[in-house]
Design an enzyme around this catalytic site. Sequence first.
Site, short mmCIF file in Angstrom:
data_model
loop_
_atom_site.label_atom_id
_atom_site.label_comp_id
_atom_site.label_asym_id
_atom_site.label_seq_id
_atom_site.Cartn_x
_atom_site.Cartn_y
_atom_site.Cartn_z
N ASN A 144 0.86 -1.18 0.00
CA ASN A 144 0.00 0.00 0.00
C ASN A 144 0.90 1.23 0.00
O ASN A 144 1.51 1.55 1.01
CB ASN A 144 -0.90 -0.02 1.25
N LYS A 157 0.06 4.33 -0.30
CA LYS A 157 -0.56 5.54 0.28
C LYS A 157 -0.26 6.76 -0.62
O LYS A 157 -0.29 6.62 -1.84
CB LYS A 157 -0.06 5.76 1.71
N HIS A 214 -9.20 0.83 4.88
CA HIS A 214 -7.89 1.01 5.51
C HIS A 214 -8.05 1.91 6.74
O HIS A 214 -8.87 2.84 6.75
CB HIS A 214 -6.90 1.64 4.52
N GLU A 238 -6.48 4.33 7.84
CA GLU A 238 -6.37 5.79 7.61
C GLU A 238 -7.68 6.34 7.04
O GLU A 238 -8.05 7.48 7.31
CB GLU A 238 -5.18 6.08 6.69
N GLU A 248 -5.12 -5.31 10.52
CA GLU A 248 -4.14 -4.25 10.68
C GLU A 248 -4.41 -3.50 11.98
O GLU A 248 -5.21 -2.55 11.99
CB GLU A 248 -4.23 -3.27 9.50
N GLY A 279 2.60 2.07 10.58
CA GLY A 279 3.49 3.20 10.40
C GLY A 279 4.17 3.65 11.68
O GLY A 279 4.75 4.73 11.74
N SER A 318 3.73 -2.32 10.20
CA SER A 318 5.19 -2.26 10.34
C SER A 318 5.89 -3.58 9.98
O SER A 318 6.85 -3.98 10.63
CB SER A 318 5.57 -1.82 11.76
C1 PEP Z 1 -0.47 -0.10 5.79
O1 PEP Z 1 -0.42 0.97 5.25
O2 PEP Z 1 -1.43 -0.85 5.58
C2 PEP Z 1 0.63 -0.49 6.69
C3 PEP Z 1 0.56 -1.64 7.30
O3 PEP Z 1 1.68 0.40 6.82
P1 PEP Z 1 3.13 0.10 7.51
O4 PEP Z 1 3.62 -1.21 6.93
O5 PEP Z 1 3.97 1.25 7.11
O6 PEP Z 1 2.89 0.00 8.98
#
Ligand code: PEP
Length: 247
Positions: A9, A11, A92, A94, A162, A168, A207
């Site tokens: 992803n 973003k 997601h 966000e 998630e 992040g 992460s």
């Molecule tokens: C994501 O954007 O779905 C995500 C898991 O980001 P990150 O791997 O940077 O934590």
Amino acid sequence: MRERIVAGNWKMNLNKLSIKNFINDFPSLVADIKEVKNIIFPPYVYLYLFQEQDEIHYGGQNIYYEENGAFTSEISSGMLRDMGCKYVIVGHSERRHIFGEKNDLLNKKLQSALDNNLIPVFCIGETLKERKANRQFNVLETQLKEGLNGIKNIEKIIFAYEPVWAIGTGETATPEIAEGAHKFIREELNKLFSNAGENITILYGGSVKPQNTGSLIKMKNIDGFLVGGASLQPESFSEITRLSRED
Ligand code: PEP
């Protein structure tokens, strides 16, 4: 059927040049890895760069559920199909937490994606506050029940657990925490959709990097990853893909 998937992803990151370089460099790094499917979710405006190649699966990061009309800046499932997308991220964290998307809206988005033959990657997960209050399983249960309300073909959906506190932040869920949530999600899907959960692909996101991939992928109910930061460079993303192969 459960599939081994490592999705990226992106973003609101990268630009035309860096994406062209990624498309150029990445395929040869994973050419020998047949058992893992990669999917990239670039920003909408760069989807056309993926349409010009046929080695990398790709999709949109979001959709609106209407087909067309006066919805300034929104993109429909049909438009993503038109750009050659087969996948779309729905829900997601966000979108949920920065843009206030709720389960009933996400339910409509899921239905729109399925109606248009897009495979949704449906993201669910609890916040830190919810986990500290030991409410993570209630949250997941509600997100599943309300998000999937009335949906018939859930075997077409890829799920992504998630935990918001791990996205992040550099803080990964331990393999045991992630496995506990994945097992719960699979059991919930079994309950809601007469044992369909056994064949559903459930990705972990939060992460993920080459250093923690190996211990997470060993878990029985983790089928792959949705990766943010570490998917932006071909080297780290291909390394995560390599480490995600079947044992
Ligand atoms: C994501 O954007 O779905 C995500 C898991 O980001 P990150 O791997 O940077 O934590």
